[in-house]
Design a protein around this motif. Structure first.
Motif, PDB file in Angstrom:
ATOM      1  N   ALA A 163      -7.204  -2.517   9.725  1.00  0.00           N
ATOM      2  CA  ALA A 163      -7.244  -4.095   9.811  1.00  0.00           C
ATOM      3  C   ALA A 163      -5.872  -4.510   9.528  1.00  0.00           C
ATOM      4  CB  ALA A 163      -8.204  -4.737   9.002  1.00  0.00           C
ATOM      5  N   ILE A 164      -5.326  -4.211   8.617  1.00  0.00           N
ATOM      6  CA  ILE A 164      -3.699  -4.588   8.062  1.00  0.00           C
ATOM      7  C   ILE A 164      -2.865  -4.176   8.933  1.00  0.00           C
ATOM      8  CG2 ILE A 164      -1.891  -4.329   6.251  1.00  0.00           C
ATOM      9  CD1 ILE A 164      -4.213  -3.713   4.196  1.00  0.00           C
ATOM     10  N   LEU A 165      -2.789  -2.888   9.568  1.00  0.00           N
ATOM     11  CA  LEU A 165      -1.963  -2.670  10.623  1.00  0.00           C
ATOM     12  C   LEU A 165      -2.072  -3.463  12.096  1.00  0.00           C
ATOM     13  CD1 LEU A 165      -1.787   1.330  10.057  1.00  0.00           C
ATOM     14  CD2 LEU A 165      -0.202  -0.504   9.211  1.00  0.00           C
ATOM     15  N   VAL A 166      -3.320  -3.754  12.079  1.00  0.00           N
ATOM     16  CA  VAL A 166      -3.634  -4.578  13.368  1.00  0.00           C
ATOM     17  C   VAL A 166      -3.019  -6.237  13.211  1.00  0.00           C
ATOM     18  CG1 VAL A 166      -5.332  -5.664  14.863  1.00  0.00           C
ATOM     19  CG2 VAL A 166      -5.543  -3.210  14.203  1.00  0.00           C
ATOM     20  N   GLY A 167      -3.232  -6.541  11.949  1.00  0.00           N
ATOM     21  CA  GLY A 167      -2.617  -7.693  11.750  1.00  0.00           C
ATOM     22  C   GLY A 167      -1.200  -7.865  11.844  1.00  0.00           C
ATOM     23  N   ALA A 180       6.965   3.311  10.249  1.00  0.00           N
ATOM     24  CA  ALA A 180       7.309   3.583   8.683  1.00  0.00           C
ATOM     25  C   ALA A 180       7.875   2.516   8.036  1.00  0.00           C
ATOM     26  CB  ALA A 180       8.577   4.947   8.624  1.00  0.00           C
ATOM     27  N   ASP A 181       8.670   1.701   8.918  1.00  0.00           N
ATOM     28  CA  ASP A 181       9.009   0.399   8.216  1.00  0.00           C
ATOM     29  C   ASP A 181       7.942  -0.622   7.940  1.00  0.00           C
ATOM     30  OD1 ASP A 181      11.515  -0.619   7.409  1.00  0.00           O
ATOM     31  OD2 ASP A 181      12.248  -0.362   9.448  1.00  0.00           O
ATOM     32  N   ALA A 182       6.823  -0.498   9.044  1.00  0.00           N
ATOM     33  CA  ALA A 182       5.641  -1.277   8.746  1.00  0.00           C
ATOM     34  C   ALA A 182       4.840  -1.058   7.619  1.00  0.00           C
ATOM     35  CB  ALA A 182       4.692  -1.395   9.921  1.00  0.00           C
ATOM     36  N   ILE A 183       4.867   0.233   7.316  1.00  0.00           N
ATOM     37  CA  ILE A 183       4.255   0.898   5.819  1.00  0.00           C
ATOM     38  C   ILE A 183       4.967   0.323   4.901  1.00  0.00           C
ATOM     39  CG2 ILE A 183       3.662   3.069   4.572  1.00  0.00           C
ATOM     40  CD1 ILE A 183       2.864   4.289   7.237  1.00  0.00           C
ATOM     41  N   ALA A 184       6.201   0.499   4.739  1.00  0.00           N
ATOM     42  CA  ALA A 184       7.251   0.101   3.962  1.00  0.00           C
ATOM     43  C   ALA A 184       7.088  -1.493   3.581  1.00  0.00           C
ATOM     44  CB  ALA A 184       8.580   0.306   4.159  1.00  0.00           C
ATOM     45  N   PRO A 224      -3.383 -13.418   9.053  1.00  0.00           N
ATOM     46  CA  PRO A 224      -4.702 -13.894   8.880  1.00  0.00           C
ATOM     47  C   PRO A 224      -4.860 -13.862   7.461  1.00  0.00           C
ATOM     48  CG  PRO A 224      -4.892 -12.360  10.521  1.00  0.00           C
ATOM     49  CD  PRO A 224      -3.508 -12.152  10.129  1.00  0.00           C
ATOM     50  N   ALA A 225      -5.461 -14.999   6.656  1.00  0.00           N
ATOM     51  CA  ALA A 225      -5.261 -15.022   5.343  1.00  0.00           C
ATOM     52  C   ALA A 225      -6.272 -13.673   4.762  1.00  0.00           C
ATOM     53  CB  ALA A 225      -6.057 -15.993   4.770  1.00  0.00           C
ATOM     54  N   ALA A 253       0.666  -9.961  14.532  1.00  0.00           N
ATOM     55  CA  ALA A 253       1.653 -11.072  13.885  1.00  0.00           C
ATOM     56  C   ALA A 253       3.309 -10.700  14.421  1.00  0.00           C
ATOM     57  CB  ALA A 253       1.611 -11.150  12.323  1.00  0.00           C
ATOM     58  N   GLY A 254       3.206  -9.892  15.087  1.00  0.00           N
ATOM     59  CA  GLY A 254       4.779  -9.804  15.794  1.00  0.00           C
ATOM     60  C   GLY A 254       5.594  -8.903  14.644  1.00  0.00           C
TER      61      GLY A 254
END
Length: 390
Positions: free
Chosen positions: A154-158, A43-47, A74-75, A162-163
């Protein structure tokens, strides 16, 4: 997603003298509220998509965090967060982050970034059934989500690569200690009993609070009786969020009472001007959405007052969302007139009676709202800032 003096000085004194007796009666009954507090990496990642999107609403709180983390992405991912956020708003899906929180909120899907990805890839079995059964179901929103799913993945994998998990852990600090503190502080607040009394409905006694690092400025209700909030909100804010969010919808919005109230407000030029002309970043861009929200705000103000955590109603509604919640102030004023905090009962029947008795007509409703807001009847909205003296 994605919120004082009252009517007069005697009214304030009367409320102050009433609250100790109300609290004493409440404390004599068993506390029905059971609070569960936890964190959520997913949920923090989505936020965090809010700050990463570059939306000023979130940069006001997390500009430094976004600046520190964005270069790790990634850009193509970094750019698509902003594009997808804007497309969600333009296409009618709404605020991307809060609405994704709702979709991913069932069955432990939000525990980590990996569980988000697992659920997304199996969305028709892991997300769709609970979402379809919830009060949030929308064919159009699900269709949009299906189309956007590859980009969301793709965004969540990024974020994962990216840590983000380590970045969040560094920022949030000792979350387990904070979870324990919040749980202890909430134990004495029986939000459930007050909600049941003032609505005439029954509620599940368990309230789940999810503490996040990147939730501001939102307090978000998701599926069930689960709420997302910033880990550093104080106890009063947490109680107010729960008192508010669990009430949605306050009455069946397709039922006869709500239908009659919507028809009454539709005849009110001021209310319709608020719906049409307010800043859309605050949400509530339909009459139904505004009335749903503002009846909840009126009720949660009464509950917060009974529990001793309320903001001053005039200050609250004069300052929040450019002062657009005039309907909330008016409904609250009517409920105070009826001593609803003492009487309680079916809020749906109360609303139907208010329509039937003409209390929502502008000539009756506007003066009540004006007294609560401490504004002239002919200057309820928009709020015009005073010009500096020369």
């Amino acid at each position: 997603m994605k919120r004082r003096t009252l009517l007069s000085a005697p009214a304030i004194v009367g409320l102050a003298s009433l609250l100790p007796a109300l609290r004493a009666r409440a404390q004599a009954k068993p506390n029905r509220a059971r609070w569960r507090v936890r964190g959520s990496e997913g949920a923090d990642a989505i936020a965090f998509l809010g700050p990463l999107s570059g939306t000023q609403l979130y940069l006001d709180f997390y500009a430094a965090d976004a600046a520190a983390f964005s270069p790790r992405l990634p850009a193509v991912v970094r750019d698509d967060v902003a594009r997808l956020w804007n497309e969600a708003t333009k296409d009618g899906f709404g605020l991307l982050g809060p609405n994704l929180q709702v979709l991913f909120s069932a069955d432990g899907n939000d525990a980590t970034l990996d569980t988000l990805l697992t659920a997304l890839r199996s969305r028709r079995t892991a997300i769709l059934p609970s979402y379809r059964a919830s009060s949030y179901w929308s064919d159009a929103d699900w269709a949009w989500f299906e189309r956007a799913a590859p980009r969301i993945e793709a965004i969540l994998v990024g974020l994962r690569d990216a840590g983000f998990a380590a970045f969040r852990k560094e920022r949030i600090g000792d979350l387990e200690r904070r979870i324990a503190e919040v749980g202890r502080a909430l134990a004495g607040f029986d939000v459930i009993s007050w909600q049941e009394k003032l609505t005439g409905r029954r509620f599940d006694p368990e309230i789940q609070i999810v503490l996040l690092q990147f939730a501001k400025p939102h307090g978000i209700k998701v599926q069930g009786q689960t709420f997302l909030q910033s880990a550093d909100y104080d106890t009063a804010t947490t109680v107010r969020i729960a008192a508010h969010e669990m009430l949605h919808p306050p009455v069946p919005m397709d039922g006869p009472a709500a239908t009659a109230a919507l028809a009454a407000f539709e005849r009110d030029p001021l209310v319709m001007r608020i719906v049409r002309d307010h800043d859309p970043r605050w949400g509530y861009t339909t009459l139904e959405g505004l009335v749903n929200e503002d009846l909840v705000q009126a009720l949660d103000q009464l509950i917060s007052e009974a529990l001793g955590v309320a903001r001053n109603p005039a200050d609250r509604w004069r300052k929040a969302d450019d002062g657009m919640h005039v309907v909330a102030a008016g409904l609250y004023g009517l409920l105070r007139q009826d001593r609803w905090v003492e009487q309680g009962g079916s809020i749906e029947r109360w609303l139907a009676g208010a329509v039937r008795d003409g209390r929502l007509a502008p000539a009756a409703f506007h003066p009540v709202a004006a007294r609560v807001l401490e504004r002239p009847v002919d200057a309820l909205w928009p709020v015009v800032a005073a010009k500096p003296s020369s």
